[in-house]
Design a protein around this motif. Structure first.
Motif, PDB file in Angstrom:
ATOM      1  N   ASN A 148       8.130 -32.234  15.767  1.00 17.90           N
ATOM      2  CA  ASN A 148       6.507 -32.504  16.388  1.00 17.90           C
ATOM      3  C   ASN A 148       5.618 -32.727  14.974  1.00 17.90           C
ATOM      4  O   ASN A 148       5.934 -32.549  13.839  1.00 17.90           O
ATOM      5  CB  ASN A 148       6.143 -31.337  17.217  1.00 17.90           C
ATOM      6  CG  ASN A 148       5.780 -30.081  16.397  1.00 17.90           C
ATOM      7  OD1 ASN A 148       5.439 -30.009  15.327  1.00 17.90           O
ATOM      8  ND2 ASN A 148       6.192 -29.028  17.089  1.00 17.90           N
ATOM      9  N   ASN A 155      -2.475 -30.719  23.028  1.00 22.88           N
ATOM     10  CA  ASN A 155      -1.514 -31.629  23.495  1.00 22.88           C
ATOM     11  C   ASN A 155      -0.316 -31.316  22.893  1.00 22.88           C
ATOM     12  O   ASN A 155       0.233 -31.948  21.732  1.00 22.88           O
ATOM     13  CB  ASN A 155      -1.892 -33.139  23.176  1.00 22.88           C
ATOM     14  CG  ASN A 155      -3.490 -33.561  23.284  1.00 22.88           C
ATOM     15  OD1 ASN A 155      -3.691 -33.955  24.577  1.00 22.88           O
ATOM     16  ND2 ASN A 155      -4.306 -33.638  22.333  1.00 22.88           N
ATOM     17  N   VAL A 160       2.683 -33.999  21.664  1.00 23.81           N
ATOM     18  CA  VAL A 160       2.471 -35.120  20.757  1.00 23.81           C
ATOM     19  C   VAL A 160       3.103 -35.521  19.442  1.00 23.81           C
ATOM     20  O   VAL A 160       3.333 -34.573  19.040  1.00 23.81           O
ATOM     21  CB  VAL A 160       0.655 -35.156  20.538  1.00 23.81           C
ATOM     22  CG1 VAL A 160      -0.200 -35.181  21.824  1.00 23.81           C
ATOM     23  CG2 VAL A 160       0.355 -33.849  19.491  1.00 23.81           C
ATOM     24  N   SER A 161       2.999 -36.549  19.022  1.00 23.40           N
ATOM     25  CA  SER A 161       3.701 -36.893  17.709  1.00 23.40           C
ATOM     26  C   SER A 161       2.473 -37.180  16.790  1.00 23.40           C
ATOM     27  O   SER A 161       1.450 -37.210  16.938  1.00 23.40           O
ATOM     28  CB  SER A 161       4.479 -38.284  18.058  1.00 23.40           C
ATOM     29  OG  SER A 161       3.580 -39.407  18.235  1.00 23.40           O
ATOM     30  N   ASP A 204       0.558 -40.196  17.384  1.00 22.25           N
ATOM     31  CA  ASP A 204      -0.693 -39.800  18.370  1.00 22.25           C
ATOM     32  C   ASP A 204      -1.945 -39.327  17.602  1.00 22.25           C
ATOM     33  O   ASP A 204      -3.082 -39.727  17.873  1.00 22.25           O
ATOM     34  CB  ASP A 204      -0.130 -38.808  19.492  1.00 22.25           C
ATOM     35  CG  ASP A 204       0.833 -39.576  20.424  1.00 22.25           C
ATOM     36  OD1 ASP A 204       0.845 -40.613  20.589  1.00 22.25           O
ATOM     37  OD2 ASP A 204       2.033 -38.546  20.639  1.00 22.25           O
ATOM     38  N   GLU A 262      -3.483 -41.866  15.619  1.00 28.19           N
ATOM     39  CA  GLU A 262      -4.231 -42.937  16.455  1.00 28.19           C
ATOM     40  C   GLU A 262      -5.667 -42.157  16.658  1.00 28.19           C
ATOM     41  O   GLU A 262      -6.664 -42.956  16.753  1.00 28.19           O
ATOM     42  CB  GLU A 262      -3.409 -43.128  17.589  1.00 28.19           C
ATOM     43  CG  GLU A 262      -4.038 -44.176  18.613  1.00 28.19           C
ATOM     44  CD  GLU A 262      -3.336 -44.571  19.794  1.00 28.19           C
ATOM     45  OE1 GLU A 262      -3.625 -45.398  20.569  1.00 28.19           O
ATOM     46  OE2 GLU A 262      -2.012 -43.965  19.920  1.00 28.19           O
ATOM     47  N   GLU A 263      -5.554 -41.022  17.056  1.00 29.96           N
ATOM     48  CA  GLU A 263      -6.711 -40.449  17.545  1.00 29.96           C
ATOM     49  C   GLU A 263      -7.794 -40.338  16.273  1.00 29.96           C
ATOM     50  O   GLU A 263      -8.958 -40.570  16.591  1.00 29.96           O
ATOM     51  CB  GLU A 263      -6.486 -39.064  17.928  1.00 29.96           C
ATOM     52  CG  GLU A 263      -7.845 -38.278  17.938  1.00 29.96           C
ATOM     53  CD  GLU A 263      -7.756 -37.613  19.468  1.00 29.96           C
ATOM     54  OE1 GLU A 263      -8.328 -36.162  19.117  1.00 29.96           O
ATOM     55  OE2 GLU A 263      -7.335 -37.568  20.631  1.00 29.96           O
TER      56      GLU A 263
END
Length: 288
Positions: A39, A86, A89-90, A93, A96-97
């Protein structure tokens, strides 16, 4: 580029530099394969541990590397917090945020603090007080605009946007000396946009600044000198000024010495008492 990392020999990169590139290539390949197995938190912490970046910064004895150490920890903690919200999530992710997140996303009018943003991101927003910095020709407007009419007009429109974000008051700030990109200092010239504002709408606030030095201890226990420039006063005293002190009452400044945080004044008070006071702590008020 990736092919060069894998085999730097054709680019005539040999020896220690070549070995470092090959090692870097293997590291990228390894963690690319781990993307689907770990993760976001596990992947980030494993990478940080393997490259030894925290251990490296912790061994250093300077403030800059101590700050970098704290920055790495902050990133790891941010990933942990993101995963708490979350769990599945990876790392992709998270990235990106972060790439889309700005101060504006977390800004709200219920909290009293300063929000930093670009002029572009401020469009549509309003604040009671606004501070515009870097208002020097060559910076705002940009150097390229000085000889390009269309670019200059676009810069002027941006300045108007920034100016009109203020509901009550706006502070326009420029530097008389500025160091850019590590080069020597160069004299700053107030932006032409500032000069275009009618004087009856402006109030000039002069101030002084000084270099302050502070002894600090690093994480390793080493003693270092931290130096920074601070604004010291907006209303310099001068010999002959009438002042008021909360305890000693009214008096007249008879002598001045030092500057900045170390400025001292000699004051003769009405009852004949004479005192030498440090301006920073005396909290003297001018009497008009």
């Amino acid at each position: 580029m990736f092919d060069v990392l894998k085999n730097p020999e054709p680019m005539k990169i040999r020896g220690k530099q070549g070995d470092s590139l090959i090692t870097f290539h293997k590291l990228i390949k390894k963690y690319n394969q781990l993307l689907s197995k770990l993760n976001a938190s596990e992947l980030a912490r494993a990478l940080v541990e393997e490259v030894g970046i925290l251990k490296f910064y912790k061994r250093q004895d300077n403030l800059e590397d101590n700050d970098r150490y704290d920055n790495v920890l902050e990133i790891l903690n941010s990933i942990d917090e993101f995963m708490d919200r979350n769990p599945e999530v990876s790392i992709a992710d998270f990235l990106e945020e972060v790439s889309l997140l700005t101060d504006i996303d977390e800004w709200n009018t219920d909290e009293n603090y300063v929000t930093m943003m670009t002029v572009h991101s401020s469009k549509g927003l309003e604040f009671p007080v606004v501070f515009l910095t870097g208002l020097e020709d060559g910076l705002f407007p940009l150097s390229i605009a000085l000889n390009e009419k269309e670019i200059m007009e676009e810069e002027r429109r941006l300045f108007y946007v920034a100016l009109t974000r203020s509901q009550e008051m706006v502070y326009l700030l420029y530097a008389t000396d500025r160091r850019r990109s590590g080069s020597d200092s160069w004299g700053g010239i107030a932006s032409r946009f500032v000069k275009e504002i009618p004087e009856n709408f402006m109030e000039n606030i002069s101030f002084s600044s000084a270099m302050t030095r502070k002894i600090v201890k690093t994480k390793t226990g080493a003693i270092k000198m931290k130096i920074k420039r601070t604004i010291t006063t907006f209303d310099d005293f001068k010999v002959g000024d009438l002042v008021e002190h909360a305890i000693f009452g009214e008096g007249k400044i008879m002598a001045l010495s030092g500057s900045g945080e170390n400025q001292r004044v000699g004051v003769a008070f009405k009852d004949g008492l004479k005192k030498k006071l440090i301006v920073k702590f005396a909290k003297l008020k001018k009497i008009s």
